[in-house]
Design an enzyme around this catalytic site. Structure first.
Site, PDB file in Angstrom:
ATOM      1  N   HIS A   1      49.674  30.269  57.199  1.00 45.58           N
ATOM      2  CA  HIS A   1      50.859  29.658  57.783  1.00 45.58           C
ATOM      3  C   HIS A   1      50.750  29.703  59.300  1.00 45.58           C
ATOM      4  O   HIS A   1      49.982  30.478  59.861  1.00 45.58           O
ATOM      5  CB  HIS A   1      52.123  30.401  57.341  1.00 45.58           C
ATOM      6  CG  HIS A   1      52.320  30.441  55.861  1.00 45.58           C
ATOM      7  ND1 HIS A   1      52.669  29.337  55.132  1.00 45.58           N
ATOM      8  CD2 HIS A   1      52.207  31.464  54.971  1.00 45.58           C
ATOM      9  CE1 HIS A   1      52.771  29.666  53.854  1.00 45.58           C
ATOM     10  NE2 HIS A   1      52.492  30.956  53.736  1.00 45.58           N
ATOM     11  N   THR A   2      51.542  28.879  59.950  1.00 53.26           N
ATOM     12  CA  THR A   2      51.559  28.867  61.408  1.00 53.26           C
ATOM     13  C   THR A   2      51.973  30.236  61.939  1.00 53.26           C
ATOM     14  O   THR A   2      53.003  30.769  61.559  1.00 53.26           O
ATOM     15  CB  THR A   2      52.544  27.805  61.927  1.00 53.26           C
ATOM     16  OG1 THR A   2      52.144  26.529  61.440  1.00 53.26           O
ATOM     17  CG2 THR A   2      52.561  27.776  63.449  1.00 53.26           C
ATOM     18  N   GLN A   3      51.166  30.790  62.829  1.00 52.30           N
ATOM     19  CA  GLN A   3      51.440  32.106  63.379  1.00 52.30           C
ATOM     20  C   GLN A   3      51.622  32.063  64.887  1.00 52.30           C
ATOM     21  O   GLN A   3      51.450  33.073  65.575  1.00 52.30           O
ATOM     22  CB  GLN A   3      50.298  33.067  63.027  1.00 52.30           C
ATOM     23  CG  GLN A   3      50.160  33.326  61.539  1.00 52.30           C
ATOM     24  CD  GLN A   3      51.340  34.088  60.976  1.00 52.30           C
ATOM     25  OE1 GLN A   3      51.580  35.228  61.324  1.00 52.30           O
ATOM     26  NE2 GLN A   3      52.115  33.438  60.129  1.00 52.30           N
TER      27      GLN A   3
END
Length: 261
Positions: free
Chosen positions: A32-34
């Site tokens: 996921h976008t971090q």
């Protein structure tokens, strides 16, 4: 090179052989976008004897670029509660849709009761902790301001880890370092809140917004400010401008801007 649009930039198959895309395959887990991309900075809030004052500027920055300016980061939930968002703007928009859905459910409820600020804070803390536990956090730090079940001023924070706490004055982002010391001059303990008037709280928040405009490179001079009281509900102003700015002195400095020979 192959100049067909579907293969721009690839070597020609008839010269170098067919293109091998096997390296694109991976057995790694989904990720996921971090890293937040478009972000908002500080949110400030302070209790006074009859309610809460909360403020945040209207800038959404793309990295260090001041990209989107008319972005209000204060979201009224009902006449008793308002949320101030710091951090990723897209996650803020997701949470706004979530709160809209919750608001619709509440309006159609047959119980006759509505959520107050303390309920809303508990709900958001569970949402943030659940997303953190899924290793897919919502990159926001929020202040929930309003009235609790006894119509007393309520102010609490929740961040992307689901960490929560209450205090007479709160700030997110750079405001936690630059504005909190100023706000604590007004009220460091809960016992000091009954001595604070609405005018004192508003003036302190406006002064802190000015300090952040000068010191925080991700802030701007236009901001939203809201006052929550039992009598007036949520009074929100979304296009306030800082007064008494002193950046104009730069125009008098030789070498600044365009010069006339």
């Amino acid at each position: 090179m192959n100049h067909f649009p579907q293969a721009w930039g690839r070597p020609r198959d008839d010269v170098y052989g067919p293109y091998n895309s096997s390296y694109l395959q991976t057995s790694a887990p989904n990720t996921h976008t971090q890293q937040p991309i478009v972000t908002g900075t500080s949110v400030l809030a302070v209790k006074f004897k009859d309610g809460i004052v909360i403020a945040a500027d209207n800038l959404a920055s793309y990295g260090s670029l001041a990209r989107f300016t008319p972005v209000s980061r204060l979201r009224p939930f009902n006449p008793r509660a308002i949320i101030g968002f710091g951090g990723d703007v897209s996650d803020m928009q997701y949470l706004d849709r979530l709160l809209n859905s919750l608001d619709v459910d509440e309006n159609y409820s047959s119980t006759g009761h509505s959520l107050h600020a303390a309920n809303l804070h508990t709900y958001l803390s569970k949402v943030m902790y659940k997303r953190r536990s899924d290793i897919n956090p919502l990159w926001n730090s929020m202040l929930v301001a309003g009235l609790d079940g006894e119509d007393k001023p309520f102010l609490a924070s929740v961040d992307l880890l689901g960490t929560t706490f209450e205090a007479p004055t709160l700030a997110t982002g750079f405001g936690a370092h630059l504005a909190q010391p100023l706000l604590r001059r007004l009220a460091e303990e809960e016992s000091q809140v009954p001595g604070i008037t609405r005018e004192m709280a508003v003036e302190a928040v406006k002064e802190c917004m000015k300090v952040l405009f000068y010191r925080d490179a991700r802030s701007m001079d236009r901001y939203s400010i809201a006052v929550v009281t039992k009598e007036g509900g949520v009074e929100l102003k979304e296009d306030e401008v800082l007064e008494g700015q002193s950046w104009a002195f730069a125009e008098e400095i030789r070498g600044y801007g365009t010069q006339v020979a």
